[in-house]
Design an enzyme around this catalytic site. Structure first.
Site, PDB file in Angstrom:
ATOM      1  N   TYR A  25     -10.178  -1.298  -0.194  1.00 25.02           N
ATOM      2  CA  TYR A  25      -8.946  -0.765  -0.794  1.00 25.02           C
ATOM      3  C   TYR A  25      -9.097   0.736  -1.043  1.00 25.02           C
ATOM      4  O   TYR A  25      -8.221   1.539  -0.684  1.00 25.02           O
ATOM      5  CB  TYR A  25      -8.646  -1.517  -2.100  1.00 25.02           C
ATOM      6  CG  TYR A  25      -7.341  -1.118  -2.737  1.00 25.02           C
ATOM      7  CD1 TYR A  25      -6.178  -1.829  -2.488  1.00 25.02           C
ATOM      8  CD2 TYR A  25      -7.268  -0.022  -3.592  1.00 25.02           C
ATOM      9  CE1 TYR A  25      -4.976  -1.463  -3.069  1.00 25.02           C
ATOM     10  CE2 TYR A  25      -6.075   0.350  -4.176  1.00 25.02           C
ATOM     11  CZ  TYR A  25      -4.934  -0.371  -3.913  1.00 25.02           C
ATOM     12  OH  TYR A  25      -3.750  -0.003  -4.493  1.00 25.02           O
ATOM     13  N   HIS A  58       0.820  -1.221   0.000  1.00 20.53           N
ATOM     14  CA  HIS A  58       0.000   0.000   0.000  1.00 20.53           C
ATOM     15  C   HIS A  58       0.855   1.272   0.000  1.00 20.53           C
ATOM     16  O   HIS A  58       0.342   2.369   0.209  1.00 20.53           O
ATOM     17  CB  HIS A  58      -1.014   0.015   1.151  1.00 20.53           C
ATOM     18  CG  HIS A  58      -2.147  -0.933   0.913  1.00 20.53           C
ATOM     19  ND1 HIS A  58      -3.366  -0.527   0.435  1.00 20.53           N
ATOM     20  CD2 HIS A  58      -2.218  -2.274   1.048  1.00 20.53           C
ATOM     21  CE1 HIS A  58      -4.150  -1.596   0.312  1.00 20.53           C
ATOM     22  NE2 HIS A  58      -3.473  -2.665   0.674  1.00 20.53           N
ATOM     23  N   THR A  59       2.130   1.114  -0.224  1.00 18.76           N
ATOM     24  CA  THR A  59       3.009   2.283  -0.331  1.00 18.76           C
ATOM     25  C   THR A  59       2.960   2.885  -1.737  1.00 18.76           C
ATOM     26  O   THR A  59       3.320   4.042  -1.917  1.00 18.76           O
ATOM     27  CB  THR A  59       4.463   1.875  -0.022  1.00 18.76           C
ATOM     28  OG1 THR A  59       4.730   0.644  -0.710  1.00 18.76           O
ATOM     29  CG2 THR A  59       4.670   1.668   1.469  1.00 18.76           C
ATOM     30  N   GLU A  96      -6.904  -0.427 -15.423  1.00 13.21           N
ATOM     31  CA  GLU A  96      -7.502  -0.806 -14.130  1.00 13.21           C
ATOM     32  C   GLU A  96      -8.205   0.377 -13.471  1.00 13.21           C
ATOM     33  O   GLU A  96      -9.310   0.252 -12.964  1.00 13.21           O
ATOM     34  CB  GLU A  96      -6.426  -1.338 -13.177  1.00 13.21           C
ATOM     35  CG  GLU A  96      -5.921  -2.686 -13.583  1.00 13.21           C
ATOM     36  CD  GLU A  96      -5.599  -3.597 -12.398  1.00 13.21           C
ATOM     37  OE1 GLU A  96      -6.292  -3.535 -11.364  1.00 13.21           O
ATOM     38  OE2 GLU A  96      -4.650  -4.374 -12.535  1.00 13.21           O
ATOM     39  N   ASP A 152       1.788  -3.544  -9.205  1.00 16.20           N
ATOM     40  CA  ASP A 152       1.582  -4.817  -9.900  1.00 16.20           C
ATOM     41  C   ASP A 152       2.036  -4.740 -11.356  1.00 16.20           C
ATOM     42  O   ASP A 152       2.688  -5.661 -11.872  1.00 16.20           O
ATOM     43  CB  ASP A 152       0.099  -5.204  -9.857  1.00 16.20           C
ATOM     44  CG  ASP A 152      -0.456  -5.152  -8.449  1.00 16.20           C
ATOM     45  OD1 ASP A 152       0.333  -5.238  -7.500  1.00 16.20           O
ATOM     46  OD2 ASP A 152      -1.689  -5.016  -8.299  1.00 16.20           O
ATOM     47  N   SER A 161      -4.718  -9.688 -12.374  1.00 21.63           N
ATOM     48  CA  SER A 161      -5.229  -8.638 -13.267  1.00 21.63           C
ATOM     49  C   SER A 161      -4.088  -7.921 -13.982  1.00 21.63           C
ATOM     50  O   SER A 161      -4.184  -7.614 -15.174  1.00 21.63           O
ATOM     51  CB  SER A 161      -6.124  -7.652 -12.519  1.00 21.63           C
ATOM     52  OG  SER A 161      -5.485  -7.167 -11.383  1.00 21.63           O
TER      53      SER A 161
HETATM   54  C1  GLA Z   1      -2.966  -4.170  -4.972  1.00 20.56           C
HETATM   55  C2  GLA Z   1      -2.840  -2.951  -5.887  1.00 20.56           C
HETATM   56  C3  GLA Z   1      -1.417  -2.402  -5.835  1.00 20.56           C
HETATM   57  C4  GLA Z   1      -0.944  -2.182  -4.412  1.00 20.56           C
HETATM   58  C5  GLA Z   1      -1.218  -3.421  -3.555  1.00 20.56           C
HETATM   59  C6  GLA Z   1      -0.911  -3.204  -2.102  1.00 20.56           C
HETATM   60  O1  GLA Z   1      -2.201  -5.234  -5.449  1.00 20.56           O
HETATM   61  O2  GLA Z   1      -3.157  -3.321  -7.201  1.00 20.56           O
HETATM   62  O3  GLA Z   1      -1.354  -1.210  -6.585  1.00 20.56           O
HETATM   63  O4  GLA Z   1      -1.525  -1.036  -3.860  1.00 20.56           O
HETATM   64  O5  GLA Z   1      -2.568  -3.846  -3.658  1.00 20.56           O
HETATM   65  O6  GLA Z   1       0.446  -3.042  -1.910  1.00 20.56           O
END
Ligand code: GLA
Length: 394
Positions: free
Chosen positions: A234, A46-47, A170, A182, A138
């Site tokens: 999220y 989540h950074t 996305e 990701d 995804s």
């Molecule tokens: C998901 C989101 C990423 C990231 C992670 C948490 O995978 O797609 O962008 O924020 O959660 O690190």
């Protein structure tokens, strides 16, 4: 047995399968086949949407996209994992949410390049990236299609441009407010390395990660509990982080130097914004600590406690873990894992464990036994050797 998942890892074989299926489906051979991996994040959760640091590795599991241009102005999307139904519509009719479901991910990438694809395009995808497991199925999907389309119609695009193209699919087309972790992992990782990424500047460093030589193994445990980013939790976390940054008067939580600086945060008294911000500040520090250990050449076992501290922070401060993920981490550490943490967006999905190779079976068994005793569904486990990023395979 630490691996419950059978994988074909031969790109040629996978390419032939996708080519064959494409030809069966569309009556003509594809112009090529491209593969993009899922990822497991070593640390830095989540950074990414806080302009911070991440450290993912690519999985050996990939999504393959067989792609061919058309002349009738239509987009046709088929998947070997679906119910066999082909999603087809005019390129001109593409719009956020149309099509929906899995087809929205590749459609959003096509939409991003629609000026170059006026004649239309057919895509057939095949995947072995576990879906909904926090392992970026995804991104594997969007990135395989993004690389295919750039090779076919937009060769001037850099890999970072493709990260952005896939992320926009996305964010803007599917409606999932993710960061770039990701897509960057899928497109920029290299075999044998973790990718140290500064998401503010999209600056990268390939950090060698040869755990086998140290007698270590990364074990992924898929709890089988699913998560989805397009709804609720999220997006809430993202908004809370933005609110905390705004109240602190900084562009992003990345700019908060340390936990002491959070004393200035007015969190309205309930402690929520403080907890969210504290996770981001400490998590960025953990990424730098892990990178420092790996760069230094010291025993990589030293990263274990940092990973486990990351889990505690996600559980207590960011509050996105689940009882299954907590049980997995507890059981793994009790059975001798050097470190363990949940990975990905949270609210379900997978955990990653750092274990001695000769303890891997015992640790996996201990996790399975804990799940059985708690009445949770049996988890799937597999080991991860940092694999290559997206590539053309035919
Ligand atoms: C998901 C989101 C990423 C990231 C992670 C948490 O995978 O797609 O962008 O924020 O959660 O690190």
């Amino acid at each position: 047995m630490t691996s419950d998942v059978d994988l074909v890892r031969n790109d040629d074989e996978l390419a032939r399968k996708a080519e064959h299926a494409f030809t069966e489906q569309f009556g003509t051979a594809p112009e090529g086949v491209w593969a993009a991996p899922g990822r497991v994040n070593v640390i830095g959760e989540h950074t990414d949407y806080n302009d911070g640091y991440v450290l993912p590795v690519a999985l050996p599991h990939t999504t393959r996209a067989a792609v061919g241009r058309r002349t009738d102005g239509r987009i046709a999307l088929a998947s070997l994992q679906g119910d066999g139904e082909v999603v087809e519509l005019a390129i001109a009719d593409l719009a956020p949410g149309r099509p929906g479901g899995w087809a929205g991910y590749p459609a959003g990438v096509v939409e991003g390049l629609r000026d170059r694809l006026a004649g239309g395009v057919s895509v057939l995808v095949d995947t072995d990236v576990p879906v909904g497991a926090g392992l970026s199925s995804s991104a594997a999907l969007t990135c395989s299609v993004a690389l295919a389309l750039s090779d076919l119609v937009a060769p001037e695009l850099t890999r970072n441009d493709l990260v952005d193209l896939a992320r926009r699919s996305e964010n803007d087309f599917v409606g999932a407010p993710t960061g770039t972790l990701d897509q960057s992992a899928s497109l920029l990782c290299t075999a044998g390395h973790a990718l140290f990424l500064d998401t503010r500047e999209q600056r990268t460093e390939q950090v060698p990660l040869d755990l086998a030589t140290a007698g270590l193994q990364l074990l992924v445990v898929d709890t089988g509990t699913s998560h989805t980013h397009a709804d609720g939790g999220y997006g809430d976390r993202r908004r809370e982080c933005e609110e905390a940054a705004a109240r602190l008067g900084v562009p992003a939580l990345r700019d908060v130097p340390d936990v002491a600086a959070l004393a200035a945060l007015d969190d309205g008294g309930d402690g929520v914004l403080l907890r969210r911000a504290r996770h981001i500040v400490t998590e960025n520090a953990r990424v730098l600590e892990v990178v420092g250990i790996l760069r230094s050449g010291e025993d990589p076992r030293a990263i274990g406690p940092v990973l486990t501290a990351g889990h505690v922070s996600l559980r207590d401060d960011f509050q996105i873990s689940t009882v299954e993920l907590d049980a997995c981490v507890d059981a793994a550490v009790a059975a001798g894992a050097h470190g363990a943490r949940m990975v990905g967006g949270g609210f379900g999905g997978s955990a990653v464990l750092l274990v001695d190779r000769d303890r891997a079976d015992a640790v996996a068994d201990a996790v399975r036994a804990r799940f059985a005793s708690e009445g949770y569904a049996a988890p799937r486990t597999f080991d991860v050797v940092p694999a290559a990023g997206a590539r053309r395979i035919a």
